[in-house]
Design a protein around this motif. Sequence first.
Motif, PDB file in Angstrom:
ATOM      1  N   TYR A   1    -103.774  25.022-112.616  1.00 33.21           N
ATOM      2  CA  TYR A   1    -103.400  24.618-114.137  1.00 33.21           C
ATOM      3  C   TYR A   1    -101.837  24.074-113.868  1.00 33.21           C
ATOM      4  O   TYR A   1    -101.263  23.374-114.434  1.00 33.21           O
ATOM      5  CB  TYR A   1    -103.300  25.847-114.994  1.00 33.21           C
ATOM      6  N   VAL A   2    -101.125  24.832-113.001  1.00 35.65           N
ATOM      7  CA  VAL A   2     -99.582  24.872-112.812  1.00 35.65           C
ATOM      8  C   VAL A   2     -99.331  23.162-112.034  1.00 35.65           C
ATOM      9  O   VAL A   2     -98.574  22.488-112.579  1.00 35.65           O
ATOM     10  CB  VAL A   2     -98.929  25.706-112.304  1.00 35.65           C
ATOM     11  N   GLU A   3    -100.249  23.165-111.157  1.00 33.98           N
ATOM     12  CA  GLU A   3     -99.906  21.891-110.561  1.00 33.98           C
ATOM     13  C   GLU A   3    -100.334  20.582-111.488  1.00 33.98           C
ATOM     14  O   GLU A   3     -99.916  19.645-111.421  1.00 33.98           O
ATOM     15  CB  GLU A   3    -101.132  21.804-109.165  1.00 33.98           C
ATOM     16  N   PHE A   4    -101.488  20.905-112.261  1.00 40.07           N
ATOM     17  CA  PHE A   4    -102.085  19.989-113.414  1.00 40.07           C
ATOM     18  C   PHE A   4    -100.731  19.443-114.200  1.00 40.07           C
ATOM     19  O   PHE A   4    -100.623  18.123-114.605  1.00 40.07           O
ATOM     20  CB  PHE A   4    -103.177  20.361-114.027  1.00 40.07           C
ATOM     21  N   LEU A   5    -100.198  20.539-114.814  1.00 39.87           N
ATOM     22  CA  LEU A   5     -98.791  20.162-115.606  1.00 39.87           C
ATOM     23  C   LEU A   5     -97.906  19.459-114.895  1.00 39.87           C
ATOM     24  O   LEU A   5     -97.167  18.402-115.530  1.00 39.87           O
ATOM     25  CB  LEU A   5     -98.356  21.631-116.201  1.00 39.87           C
ATOM     26  N   LYS A   6     -97.709  19.892-113.994  1.00 40.51           N
ATOM     27  CA  LYS A   6     -96.551  19.129-113.146  1.00 40.51           C
ATOM     28  C   LYS A   6     -96.946  17.558-112.781  1.00 40.51           C
ATOM     29  O   LYS A   6     -95.855  16.613-112.905  1.00 40.51           O
ATOM     30  CB  LYS A   6     -96.233  19.807-111.788  1.00 40.51           C
ATOM     31  N   ALA A   7     -98.419  17.366-112.528  1.00 40.90           N
ATOM     32  CA  ALA A   7     -98.847  16.077-112.433  1.00 40.90           C
ATOM     33  C   ALA A   7     -98.740  15.356-113.518  1.00 40.90           C
ATOM     34  O   ALA A   7     -98.510  13.981-113.505  1.00 40.90           O
ATOM     35  CB  ALA A   7    -100.080  15.980-111.709  1.00 40.90           C
ATOM     36  N   GLY A   8     -99.124  15.759-114.860  1.00 42.38           N
ATOM     37  CA  GLY A   8     -99.112  15.079-115.807  1.00 42.38           C
ATOM     38  C   GLY A   8    -100.520  14.619-116.392  1.00 42.38           C
ATOM     39  O   GLY A   8    -100.685  14.294-117.511  1.00 42.38           O
ATOM     40  N   SER A   9    -101.221  14.407-115.621  1.00 41.03           N
ATOM     41  CA  SER A   9    -102.783  14.088-115.932  1.00 41.03           C
ATOM     42  C   SER A   9    -103.765  14.274-114.682  1.00 41.03           C
ATOM     43  O   SER A   9    -103.112  14.330-113.416  1.00 41.03           O
ATOM     44  CB  SER A   9    -102.743  12.539-116.054  1.00 41.03           C
ATOM     45  N   TYR A  10    -104.878  14.254-114.868  1.00 42.22           N
ATOM     46  CA  TYR A  10    -105.847  14.456-113.689  1.00 42.22           C
ATOM     47  C   TYR A  10    -105.895  13.221-112.790  1.00 42.22           C
ATOM     48  O   TYR A  10    -105.905  13.521-111.619  1.00 42.22           O
ATOM     49  CB  TYR A  10    -107.489  14.506-114.186  1.00 42.22           C
ATOM     50  N   LYS A  11    -105.625  11.872-113.153  1.00 39.56           N
ATOM     51  CA  LYS A  11    -105.595  10.856-112.319  1.00 39.56           C
ATOM     52  C   LYS A  11    -104.421  11.144-111.470  1.00 39.56           C
ATOM     53  O   LYS A  11    -104.208  10.721-110.273  1.00 39.56           O
ATOM     54  CB  LYS A  11    -105.533   9.711-113.213  1.00 39.56           C
ATOM     55  N   ALA A  12    -103.020  11.620-111.958  1.00 41.73           N
ATOM     56  CA  ALA A  12    -101.725  11.595-111.238  1.00 41.73           C
ATOM     57  C   ALA A  12    -102.187  12.512-110.483  1.00 41.73           C
ATOM     58  O   ALA A  12    -101.537  12.506-108.923  1.00 41.73           O
ATOM     59  CB  ALA A  12    -100.760  11.763-112.211  1.00 41.73           C
ATOM     60  N   ALA A  13    -102.652  13.686-110.739  1.00 38.91           N
ATOM     61  CA  ALA A  13    -102.799  14.741-109.808  1.00 38.91           C
ATOM     62  C   ALA A  13    -103.831  14.410-108.658  1.00 38.91           C
ATOM     63  O   ALA A  13    -103.616  14.996-107.460  1.00 38.91           O
ATOM     64  CB  ALA A  13    -103.741  16.156-110.346  1.00 38.91           C
ATOM     65  N   ARG A  14    -104.708  13.737-108.826  1.00 42.29           N
ATOM     66  CA  ARG A  14    -105.675  13.109-107.597  1.00 42.29           C
ATOM     67  C   ARG A  14    -104.762  12.115-106.670  1.00 42.29           C
ATOM     68  O   ARG A  14    -104.964  11.928-105.540  1.00 42.29           O
ATOM     69  CB  ARG A  14    -106.901  12.205-108.322  1.00 42.29           C
ATOM     70  N   GLU A  15    -103.975  11.058-107.498  1.00 37.69           N
ATOM     71  CA  GLU A  15    -103.184  10.318-106.550  1.00 37.69           C
ATOM     72  C   GLU A  15    -102.168  11.120-105.830  1.00 37.69           C
ATOM     73  O   GLU A  15    -101.810  10.652-104.651  1.00 37.69           O
ATOM     74  CB  GLU A  15    -102.497   9.384-107.638  1.00 37.69           C
ATOM     75  N   GLN A  16    -101.611  12.218-106.250  1.00 37.41           N
ATOM     76  CA  GLN A  16    -100.899  13.055-105.316  1.00 37.41           C
ATOM     77  C   GLN A  16    -101.489  14.063-104.443  1.00 37.41           C
ATOM     78  O   GLN A  16    -100.755  14.847-103.711  1.00 37.41           O
ATOM     79  CB  GLN A  16     -99.867  13.831-106.330  1.00 37.41           C
ATOM     80  N   GLY A  17    -102.681  13.764-104.340  1.00 31.20           N
ATOM     81  CA  GLY A  17    -103.599  14.718-103.266  1.00 31.20           C
ATOM     82  C   GLY A  17    -103.514  16.171-103.750  1.00 31.20           C
ATOM     83  O   GLY A  17    -103.960  17.050-102.816  1.00 31.20           O
ATOM     84  N   LEU A  18    -103.655  16.544-105.054  1.00 28.21           N
ATOM     85  CA  LEU A  18    -103.601  17.836-105.412  1.00 28.21           C
ATOM     86  C   LEU A  18    -105.145  18.255-105.969  1.00 28.21           C
ATOM     87  O   LEU A  18    -105.531  19.631-106.066  1.00 28.21           O
ATOM     88  CB  LEU A  18    -102.766  17.982-106.690  1.00 28.21           C
ATOM     89  N   ILE A  19    -106.007  17.290-105.968  1.00 34.90           N
ATOM     90  CA  ILE A  19    -107.124  17.566-106.110  1.00 34.90           C
ATOM     91  C   ILE A  19    -108.034  18.121-104.951  1.00 34.90           C
ATOM     92  O   ILE A  19    -107.987  17.563-103.689  1.00 34.90           O
ATOM     93  CB  ILE A  19    -108.242  16.492-106.743  1.00 34.90           C
ATOM     94  N   ARG A  20    -108.726  19.481-104.994  1.00 31.34           N
ATOM     95  CA  ARG A  20    -109.388  20.006-104.025  1.00 31.34           C
ATOM     96  C   ARG A  20    -110.941  19.859-104.205  1.00 31.34           C
ATOM     97  O   ARG A  20    -111.458  19.992-105.285  1.00 31.34           O
ATOM     98  CB  ARG A  20    -108.894  21.334-103.555  1.00 31.34           C
ATOM     99  N   SER A  21    -111.650  19.760-103.023  1.00 32.35           N
ATOM    100  CA  SER A  21    -113.179  19.643-103.099  1.00 32.35           C
ATOM    101  C   SER A  21    -113.472  21.122-102.798  1.00 32.35           C
ATOM    102  O   SER A  21    -113.393  21.401-101.430  1.00 32.35           O
ATOM    103  CB  SER A  21    -113.744  18.719-102.241  1.00 32.35           C
ATOM    104  N   GLU A  22    -114.096  21.764-103.818  1.00 28.49           N
ATOM    105  CA  GLU A  22    -114.591  23.028-103.393  1.00 28.49           C
ATOM    106  C   GLU A  22    -115.929  23.348-103.363  1.00 28.49           C
ATOM    107  O   GLU A  22    -116.696  22.644-104.075  1.00 28.49           O
ATOM    108  CB  GLU A  22    -113.842  24.075-104.396  1.00 28.49           C
ATOM    109  N   GLY A  23    -116.717  24.424-102.636  1.00 26.15           N
ATOM    110  CA  GLY A  23    -117.963  24.320-102.486  1.00 26.15           C
ATOM    111  C   GLY A  23    -118.567  25.636-103.548  1.00 26.15           C
ATOM    112  O   GLY A  23    -117.645  26.122-104.193  1.00 26.15           O
TER     113      GLY A  23
END
Length: 235
Positions: free
Chosen positions: A196-218
């Motif tokens: 949640y904190v990383e998402f707020l800093k990025a501002g959007s899900y798209k921005a979070a993905r562009e910044q490499g903040l999205i993780r792929s979890e099993g």
Amino acid sequence: ALADLAVIERRLEKTRKSGRAGDKEAQTELVLLERVVQELNAGRGAREAGENEESIKFLRTLGLLTAKPILYAANVNEDDLARSGGTWIEKLKSAIQTHHEEAEIVPFSAKFEAELGELAGEERKEYLASAGVAEPGLDRLIHAGYRLLGLQTFFTVGENEVRAWTMHRNDTAYDAAGEIHSDFQRGFIRAETVGYVEFLKAGSYKAAREQGLIRSEGRDYVVKDGDILLFRFNV
């Protein structure tokens, strides 16, 4: 206590029969149930009969009121609110310890909450700060209730909607998928995750993905409170 006694008496009748038949688990349960009866007859709660977490969990499966966690909402004056309580709160804490209750106390001031409800924006923030509290009483009650029940929140984010979902602490991404729909769980592939904190800093899900903040979890990933999850599944 009377309601709990009625439940225990019915359970005891069944357990005694199994115990006489040589069922060792029933014999162990019988000792615990008889201890519960003693505590209830003494005016105490069923929880005090539980010698360990395992026995307490068992008592909760019986639906006993006096084995459940307790949330105290304590109405105090504004001076005591700023100090997180006063003399009466200390006495309540002492009683909780004496009776081995699993409990939380949330001090609040009804007068303060009524006045807070008339404010908005910066005025509201300043009034909260003046009382020495970070959140309104209702918010603190909700947080305390979630802690006592072992619950947490995760989010799903779409273009037009953000949804909050409730799940148990320490449950996995696979469990979280089932909270949304059985198809998500049955066809689970992975969960794309950002905090949640990383998402707020990025501002959007798209921005979070562009910044490499999205993780792929099993499926075995243990979901953290506030995680934002996008489930990939195939059925």
